[in-house]
Design an enzyme around this catalytic site. Structure first.
Site, PDB file in Angstrom:
ATOM      1  N   ALA A 152       0.712  -1.147  -0.046  1.00 53.01           N
ATOM      2  CA  ALA A 152      -0.017  -0.051   0.104  1.00 53.01           C
ATOM      3  C   ALA A 152       0.934   1.249  -0.038  1.00 53.01           C
ATOM      4  O   ALA A 152       1.904   1.276   0.375  1.00 53.01           O
ATOM      5  CB  ALA A 152      -0.965   0.055   1.121  1.00 53.01           C
TER       6      ALA A 152
ATOM      7  N   GLU B 240       4.341  -5.144   7.318  1.00 57.17           N
ATOM      8  CA  GLU B 240       3.528  -4.318   7.909  1.00 57.17           C
ATOM      9  C   GLU B 240       3.947  -4.172   9.293  1.00 57.17           C
ATOM     10  O   GLU B 240       4.061  -3.210   9.809  1.00 57.17           O
ATOM     11  CB  GLU B 240       2.036  -4.795   7.819  1.00 57.17           C
ATOM     12  CG  GLU B 240       1.323  -4.498   6.444  1.00 57.17           C
ATOM     13  CD  GLU B 240       1.494  -5.791   5.566  1.00 57.17           C
ATOM     14  OE1 GLU B 240       2.221  -6.817   5.818  1.00 57.17           O
ATOM     15  OE2 GLU B 240       0.576  -5.817   4.570  1.00 57.17           O
TER      16      GLU B 240
ATOM     17  N   GLU C  91      -0.673  -9.552  -0.783  1.00 57.61           N
ATOM     18  CA  GLU C  91      -2.236  -9.817  -0.903  1.00 57.61           C
ATOM     19  C   GLU C  91      -2.553  -9.791  -1.965  1.00 57.61           C
ATOM     20  O   GLU C  91      -3.520 -10.614  -2.295  1.00 57.61           O
ATOM     21  CB  GLU C  91      -2.620  -8.715   0.095  1.00 57.61           C
ATOM     22  CG  GLU C  91      -2.243  -8.888   1.776  1.00 57.61           C
ATOM     23  CD  GLU C  91      -2.654  -7.565   2.806  1.00 57.61           C
ATOM     24  OE1 GLU C  91      -2.354  -6.506   2.265  1.00 57.61           O
ATOM     25  OE2 GLU C  91      -3.271  -7.905   3.745  1.00 57.61           O
TER      26      GLU C  91
ATOM     27  N   GLY D 210       0.470  -5.156   0.756  1.00 54.86           N
ATOM     28  CA  GLY D 210      -0.644  -5.223  -0.095  1.00 54.86           C
ATOM     29  C   GLY D 210      -0.345  -5.783  -1.713  1.00 54.86           C
ATOM     30  O   GLY D 210      -1.207  -6.450  -1.974  1.00 54.86           O
TER      31      GLY D 210
HETATM   32  C1  HXC Z   1       5.201   4.410  -0.888  1.00 56.13           C
HETATM   33  C2  HXC Z   1       7.013   3.424  -1.780  1.00 56.13           C
HETATM   34  C3  HXC Z   1       6.529   2.109  -1.122  1.00 56.13           C
HETATM   35  C4  HXC Z   1       5.232   2.120  -0.686  1.00 56.13           C
HETATM   36  C5  HXC Z   1       8.546   1.893  -2.183  1.00 56.13           C
HETATM   37  N1  HXC Z   1       8.306   3.241  -2.047  1.00 56.13           N
HETATM   38  N2  HXC Z   1       7.488   1.239  -1.500  1.00 56.13           N
HETATM   39  N3  HXC Z   1       6.279   4.483  -1.628  1.00 56.13           N
HETATM   40  N4  HXC Z   1       4.731   3.230  -0.390  1.00 56.13           N
HETATM   41  N5  HXC Z   1       4.901   0.902  -0.281  1.00 56.13           N
HETATM   42  C6  HXC Z   1       8.842   4.065  -2.952  1.00 56.13           C
HETATM   43  C7  HXC Z   1      10.187   4.918  -2.199  1.00 56.13           C
HETATM   44  O1  HXC Z   1       9.847   5.715  -1.138  1.00 56.13           O
HETATM   45  C8  HXC Z   1      11.183   5.110  -3.337  1.00 56.13           C
HETATM   46  O2  HXC Z   1      10.627   6.490  -3.375  1.00 56.13           O
HETATM   47  C9  HXC Z   1      10.810   4.415  -4.215  1.00 56.13           C
HETATM   48  O3  HXC Z   1       9.460   3.653  -4.081  1.00 56.13           O
HETATM   49  C10 HXC Z   1      12.063   3.488  -4.473  1.00 56.13           C
HETATM   50  O4  HXC Z   1      12.049   2.750  -3.210  1.00 56.13           O
HETATM   51  P1  HXC Z   1      13.449   2.619  -2.385  1.00 56.13           P
HETATM   52  O5  HXC Z   1      13.213   2.369  -1.056  1.00 56.13           O
HETATM   53  O6  HXC Z   1      14.372   3.643  -2.737  1.00 56.13           O
HETATM   54  O7  HXC Z   1      14.095   1.138  -3.235  1.00 56.13           O
HETATM   55  P2  HXC Z   1      14.783  -0.045  -2.436  1.00 56.13           P
HETATM   56  O8  HXC Z   1      16.066   0.595  -1.559  1.00 56.13           O
HETATM   57  O9  HXC Z   1      15.224  -0.887  -3.682  1.00 56.13           O
HETATM   58  O10 HXC Z   1      13.868  -0.685  -1.528  1.00 56.13           O
HETATM   59  C11 HXC Z   1      12.784  -1.430  -2.037  1.00 56.13           C
HETATM   60  C12 HXC Z   1      11.838  -1.692  -0.559  1.00 56.13           C
HETATM   61  C13 HXC Z   1      11.444  -0.580  -0.029  1.00 56.13           C
HETATM   62  C14 HXC Z   1      12.609  -2.825  -0.003  1.00 56.13           C
HETATM   63  C15 HXC Z   1      10.586  -2.387  -1.214  1.00 56.13           C
HETATM   64  O11 HXC Z   1      10.938   0.556  -0.740  1.00 56.13           O
HETATM   65  C16 HXC Z   1      10.603  -0.784   1.060  1.00 56.13           C
HETATM   66  O12 HXC Z   1      10.791  -1.429   2.005  1.00 56.13           O
HETATM   67  N6  HXC Z   1       9.302  -0.184   0.843  1.00 56.13           N
HETATM   68  C17 HXC Z   1       7.964  -0.460   1.737  1.00 56.13           C
HETATM   69  C18 HXC Z   1       7.427  -1.666   1.770  1.00 56.13           C
HETATM   70  C19 HXC Z   1       6.398  -1.875   2.821  1.00 56.13           C
HETATM   71  O13 HXC Z   1       6.545  -1.715   3.918  1.00 56.13           O
HETATM   72  N7  HXC Z   1       5.249  -2.405   2.193  1.00 56.13           N
HETATM   73  C20 HXC Z   1       4.226  -2.640   3.063  1.00 56.13           C
HETATM   74  C21 HXC Z   1       3.174  -1.435   2.981  1.00 56.13           C
HETATM   75  S1  HXC Z   1       1.842  -1.435   4.223  1.00 56.13           S
HETATM   76  P3  HXC Z   1      11.484   7.653  -3.635  1.00 56.13           P
HETATM   77  O14 HXC Z   1      10.667   8.971  -4.013  1.00 56.13           O
HETATM   78  O15 HXC Z   1      12.377   7.949  -2.481  1.00 56.13           O
HETATM   79  O16 HXC Z   1      12.491   7.387  -4.763  1.00 56.13           O
HETATM   80  C22 HXC Z   1       0.715  -2.260   3.327  1.00 56.13           C
HETATM   81  C23 HXC Z   1      -0.428  -2.576   4.190  1.00 56.13           C
HETATM   82  C24 HXC Z   1      -1.568  -3.282   3.382  1.00 56.13           C
HETATM   83  O17 HXC Z   1       0.911  -2.798   2.196  1.00 56.13           O
HETATM   84  C25 HXC Z   1      -2.788  -2.873   3.825  1.00 56.13           C
HETATM   85  C26 HXC Z   1      -3.687  -3.364   2.660  1.00 56.13           C
HETATM   86  C27 HXC Z   1      -4.048  -2.115   1.578  1.00 56.13           C
END
Ligand code: HXC
Length: 257
Positions: free
Chosen positions: A65, A131, A111, A108
């Site tokens: 998400a 999460e 999911e 997400g």
């Molecule tokens: C918003 C995101 C994002 C996310 C990545 N980005 N994931 N933005 N929401 N979920 C953005 C980063 O901010 C960054 O933007 C760009 O994408 C590239 O990401 P990096 O972090 O620079 O890449 P990398 O170092 O290769 O790391 C990749 C990654 C990391 C390991 C996937 O980005 C990460 O941990 N992302 C979050 C993953 C996460 O926690 N997902 C769960 C979300 S909660 P900029 O602008 O800085 O370049 C969820 C709840 C679901 O899903 C509920 C149901 C809907």
């Protein structure tokens, strides 16, 4: 229909939906999910489409998400968005959804992947429910579908550590169907989607629904459901065609009737 965050194509009875927010790893904002569900519903109604291929890009299926969209919102605001009502519509799609998954499938994204009926993963896939590291938990079925998919022990480890697993490990736990080199994951998934698109559509849909009932219903109720589906398909023209073609030693021509 034109969309901002997804693209749509068609090939030999397959509707291909590609998540298209590559700069932020296909983070799933509300608009993307809305567009996705709108298009899945359209393809489900389209008689020329028989299977759906859902994919992202090599680097990311979806990294979860959109955290920007959640970070500032209050619990009540998020509850009022009722975003999961839209998510829940994905499980009502009656045609098979084949996932072509490469790179990150997190939160997400995982999911969404679990909403696919069959998943072809690239060797580079990184799959998990991180999460907990954000102080929250899955909200679109992660705790429920992951336990059903990989069993309580593995799911518990993934959910409580938030650490992702590799494609190979996902295969070992039955979370994906096949792991192939990144160069071919999309083509493999498309080939499979086309193969299923050539099957009798009514049988495909009734089988998909019956198989999903297996995790929802007690065994005898599931068996009753299956049997009713079996009798229903006997009334189809495609059943006559399928059996006749077998007897005549020719290829069947299924029409979906
Ligand atoms: C918003 C995101 C994002 C996310 C990545 N980005 N994931 N933005 N929401 N979920 C953005 C980063 O901010 C960054 O933007 C760009 O994408 C590239 O990401 P990096 O972090 O620079 O890449 P990398 O170092 O290769 O790391 C990749 C990654 C990391 C390991 C996937 O980005 C990460 O941990 N992302 C979050 C993953 C996460 O926690 N997902 C769960 C979300 S909660 P900029 O602008 O800085 O370049 C969820 C709840 C679901 O899903 C509920 C149901 C809907």
């Amino acid at each position: 229909m034109s969309y901002e965050y997804i693209t749509v194509a068609r090939e030999d009875g397959v509707g291909i939906v590609t998540l298209n927010r590559p700069k932020i790893l296909n983070a799933l904002n509300l608009k993307l999910i809305d567009e996705l569900v709108t298009e899945l519903t359209n393809l489900d109604k389209d008689s020329e489409i028989r299977t759906i291929l859902l994919t992202g890009n090599e680097k990311a299926f979806a990294a979860g998400a959109d955290i920007n969209e959640m970070a500032e919102a209050s619990a009540i605001e998020i509850m009022k968005r009722d975003q999961f009502a839209v998510w829940d519509r994905i499980s009502l799609i009656s045609k098979p959804i084949i996932g072509a998954v490469s790179g990150f499938a997190l939160g997400g994204g995982c999911e969404l992947m679990m909403n696919c009926d069959i998943v072809i993963a690239s060797e580079t896939a990184v799959i998990g429910q991180p999460e907990i590291k954000l102080g929250v938990m899955p909200g679109a079925g992660g705790t429920q579908r992951l336990v059903r998919a990989v069993g309580l022990r593995k799911a518990m480890e993934m959910l409580l550590t938030g650490d992702p697993i590799t494609a190979k490990e996902a295969l070992q736990y039955g979370l994906v169907n096949r792991v192939v080199p990144v160069e071919v994951y999309y083509q493999e998934a498309l080939k499979l989607a086309k193969q299923i698109a050539g099957q009798p559509p009514l049988a495909v849909q009734v089988i998909k629904k019956a198989a999903h009932k297996a995790s929802d219903l007690p065994l005898q109720e599931g068996m009753d459901y299956e049997r009713n589906g079996f009798y229903l398909l006997l009334a189809s023209e495609d059943r006559q065609e399928g059996m006749q073609a077998f007897l005549e030693k020719r290829k069947p021509r299924f029409t979906g009737n």
